[in-house]
Write an enzyme that holds these catalytic residues in place. Structure first.
Site, short mmCIF file in Angstrom:
data_model
loop_
_atom_site.label_atom_id
_atom_site.label_comp_id
_atom_site.label_asym_id
_atom_site.label_seq_id
_atom_site.Cartn_x
_atom_site.Cartn_y
_atom_site.Cartn_z
N SER A 122 1.09 -1.34 0.09
CA SER A 122 -0.12 0.08 -0.12
C SER A 122 0.97 1.33 0.12
CB SER A 122 -1.03 -0.44 1.01
OG SER A 122 -1.88 0.89 0.70
N HIS A 123 1.11 2.55 0.87
CA HIS A 123 1.44 3.46 0.95
C HIS A 123 2.72 3.15 1.27
CE1 HIS A 123 -0.49 2.98 4.89
NE2 HIS A 123 0.05 2.54 5.26
N ASP A 293 -2.25 6.76 -4.29
CA ASP A 293 -0.47 5.66 -2.91
C ASP A 293 -0.14 4.60 -3.63
OD1 ASP A 293 -2.95 4.14 -3.69
OD2 ASP A 293 -2.46 3.34 -1.61
N ASP A 295 -0.35 1.69 -4.71
CA ASP A 295 -1.01 0.87 -5.23
C ASP A 295 -2.10 1.25 -6.63
OD1 ASP A 295 -2.31 0.83 -3.01
OD2 ASP A 295 -3.37 -1.23 -3.13
N ASP A 297 -5.57 2.79 -4.72
CA ASP A 297 -6.70 2.93 -3.96
C ASP A 297 -6.94 3.49 -2.83
OD1 ASP A 297 -4.87 1.65 -2.25
OD2 ASP A 297 -6.14 0.14 -1.56
N ARG A 298 -6.00 4.67 -2.38
CA ARG A 298 -6.12 5.97 -2.23
C ARG A 298 -5.66 6.83 -3.05
NH1 ARG A 298 -4.02 4.47 3.95
NH2 ARG A 298 -4.23 1.85 4.18
N LYS A 394 -11.78 -0.05 -3.23
CA LYS A 394 -11.13 1.13 -3.18
C LYS A 394 -10.54 1.96 -4.39
CE LYS A 394 -7.90 1.28 0.64
NZ LYS A 394 -8.74 0.38 1.18
#
Length: 574
Positions: A122-123, A293, A295, A297-298, A394
């Site tokens: 992720s982030h 981010d 990947d 999704d954010r 998301k």
């Protein structure tokens, strides 16, 4: 196809005790652990594959993608070799191993795959000294539910061997089909390398009015935008969708080359790390800014002069303007979902639209059941994540296209849209610190320490005598009207999820929330959230720190968290 059958080997191994997936079937650890600890990655991959019933696994199709971080190529090769050895019939993989998390969800649903494996943390930062992760998405395209994560963990604790085809080699750069004969397999194993954007882009075309967005981004009165992919997976998506498809100038997109270490930066779309974007927006040249981010999704939204849209406000504003999106005009709006710590700004929109709001624990997997059952059309979390029932993840780029659609329809700036929303619904002042500053998020704590802090705090705030207590901070007096340890009863299957955070609600609708999180790995985090509501438009321009500091003072007093963790005092981050 290979000239001779490829051997399928069974390799002895021993279990690790620390492979319990966190929310959504994911395992996130320091990269060095995956890279250097013997069989660490194969053990977890075997546990994931073994969690799929053998009848469903044999000959099935799965999707594999990564955010391009360091160790992804090696890990992708291991996943392919083990999938082949475990009877998977076909893998769909993004070119060069790249697929955003929303794109993986999209492809799983499009081709009715058995699930997908996403290599992402992720982030979190990448590189040899960063973090790596493996995430399992199930057949609906969403993160694994807790029952699947528990099954994976139980398998990981007793694993004795794993299956692999170490001689199998694929070319991740070459689009198209690659087939391999394996020993003791009647059908060839197939790998299909696909363009990482195409299938996902085709879905977006069915959701949005691309002509309206393109008109906004082109021509003499165009909206100048600045979009930062932060050297993560989103670079190809930003260029192909926003630039090639929708006409934004090529220089609108920055940091679009995926790098293994994300250019040495945290690929985290917030005010702490997206500083290149923030400085560009502060100059006033651009009317709309966004960052993603690693990947995809954010996301973060900025207006002209660096005007920041909080994730909770973004969710509520999207909800209030869904009629700008053709997809929702056609499908209708059935309900909204938000995680319990997320601001209640969404609830006020839902009330005006006469649709239900489902308050869930943190974690996207809880929204999937609601969407699968037709209860929920839009959902979001305070941690920069928003999505709808078009997927079961998301989706950062989707959220950006929603915002551009709203701007095109309303012909207002980002700031004007936000301020109009506050004038209509009131402003929810809300904060949770950025996780990196270790202030409101007390990270890296010993699990035993967090257990005792949360146990003692729960005993204090859920005692009957706590109701009615008053706390005076300066000129503010807060009276407690409700407290609880949040638990969620899934309205679809009745599953009960307990101990999801401690809530303190005051008579003026202010809230304090304490939540225990272990998403970063072996150590634990206590997260603190504060929220205060202001209806009067004359009070909508206050500094969040001024509004929320009294609540934070109460939280620190009753929890004694500084004294018990040795951490310094917090700074409010909106």
């Amino acid at each position: 196809m290979e000239g001779s059958p490829i051997p399928v080997l069974t390799v002895p191994t021993a279990p690790y005790e620390d492979q319990r997936p966190t929310g959504g079937g994911g395992l996130r650890r320091p990269t060095g652990l995956f890279e250097g600890q013997r069989n660490y990655l194969p053990n977890f991959i075997q546990s994931v594959l073994s969690s799929i019933d053998l009848r469903d696994r044999q000959g099935c199709t799965m999707v594999v993608g990564s955010d391009g971080r360091y160790f992804s190529r090696t890990a992708t090769e291991i996943v392919v070799q083990m999938a082949a050895a475990n009877g998977i019939g076909r893998l769909i993989i993004g070119q060069n191993g790249i697929l955003s998390t929303p794109a993986v969800s999209c492809i799983i649903r499009k081709i009715k795959a058995a699930g997908g494996i996403i290599l992402t943390a992720s982030h979190c930062p990448g590189g040899p000294g960063g973090e790596f992760g493996v995430k399992f998405n199930v057949a609906n395209g969403g993160p694994a539910p807790d029952v699947v994560s528990d099954k994976i963990y139980q398998i990981s604790k007793t694993i004795e061997e794993y299956a692999i085809c170490p001689d199998l080699r694929i070319d991740l750069s070459r689009l198209g089909r690659q087939e391999f004969d394996l020993e003791n397999k009647f059908k060839p194993f197939r790998v299909e390398i696909v363009d990482p954007v195409d299938i996902y882009l085709n879905l977006l075309r069915t959701i949005f009015d691309f002509n309206a967005i393109k008109s906004l981004l082109t021509g003499p009165g165009q909206l100048k935008i600045r979009v930062d992919a932060m050297h993560g997976v989103m670079g190809p998506y930003v260029r192909k969708v926003l630039c090639d498809e929708l006409g934004a100038p090529a220089n609108s997109a920055i940091n679009c080359v995926p790098l293994e270490d994300f250019g040495g930066q945290h690929p985290d779309p917030n005010l702490t790390y997206a500083t290149t974007l923030l400085e560009a927006m502060k100059g006033g040249e651009y009317g709309f800014g966004a960052a993603f981010d690693a990947d995809g999704d954010r996301y973060m939204i900025l207006g002209q002069n660096g005007f920041f849209v909080s994730p909770s406000d973004s969710l509520a504003i999207i909800a209030a303007n869904l009629s700008c999106i053709p997809y929702f005009r056609q499908m209708g709006v059935r309900g909204f979902g938000r995680s319990m710590p997320t601001s209640m700004a969404l609830d006020r929109v839902a009330k005006s639209m006469k649709v239900p709001v489902y308050e869930t624990p943190a974690g996207w997997r809880f929204f999937s059941n609601l969407m699968d059952s037709g209860r929920c059309s839009l959902c979001g979390e305070e941690s920069f994540g928003t999505g709808s029932d078009h997927l079961r993840e998301k989706d950062g780029l989707w959220a950006v296209l929603v915002w551009l659609s709203i701007i095109a329809a309303r012909k207002q700036s980002v700031e004007e849209i936000v301020r109009d929303h506050w004038a209509k619904f009131g402003r929810h002042y809300y904060c949770r610190s950025s996780r990196e500053q270790n202030r409101f998020d007390y990270e890296g704590l010993e699990p035993k320490t967090t257990y005792y802090i949360m146990r003692d705090l729960e005993a204090l705030v859920t005692d009957k005598s706590f109701i009615g207590q008053q706390f005076a901070v300066g000129s503010h007096v807060y009276s407690v009207v409700k407290t609880d340890s949040f638990e969620y009863v899934d309205p679809v299957d009745g599953t009960v999820t307990k101990k999801q955070g401690l809530r303190i609600i005051f008579s003026d609708a202010s809230r304090l929330i304490f939540r225990l999180s272990s998403s970063s790995g072996m150590r634990a985090t206590i997260r603190l959230y504060a929220e205060s509501f202001e209806r009067d438009p004359s009070g909508h321009d206050q500094e969040p720190q001024a509004v929320l500091s009294p609540l934070i003072a109460i939280a620190l007093k009753i929890s004694q968290i500084h004294e018990r963790t040795g951490r310094r005092g917090p700074t409010v981050i909106t």
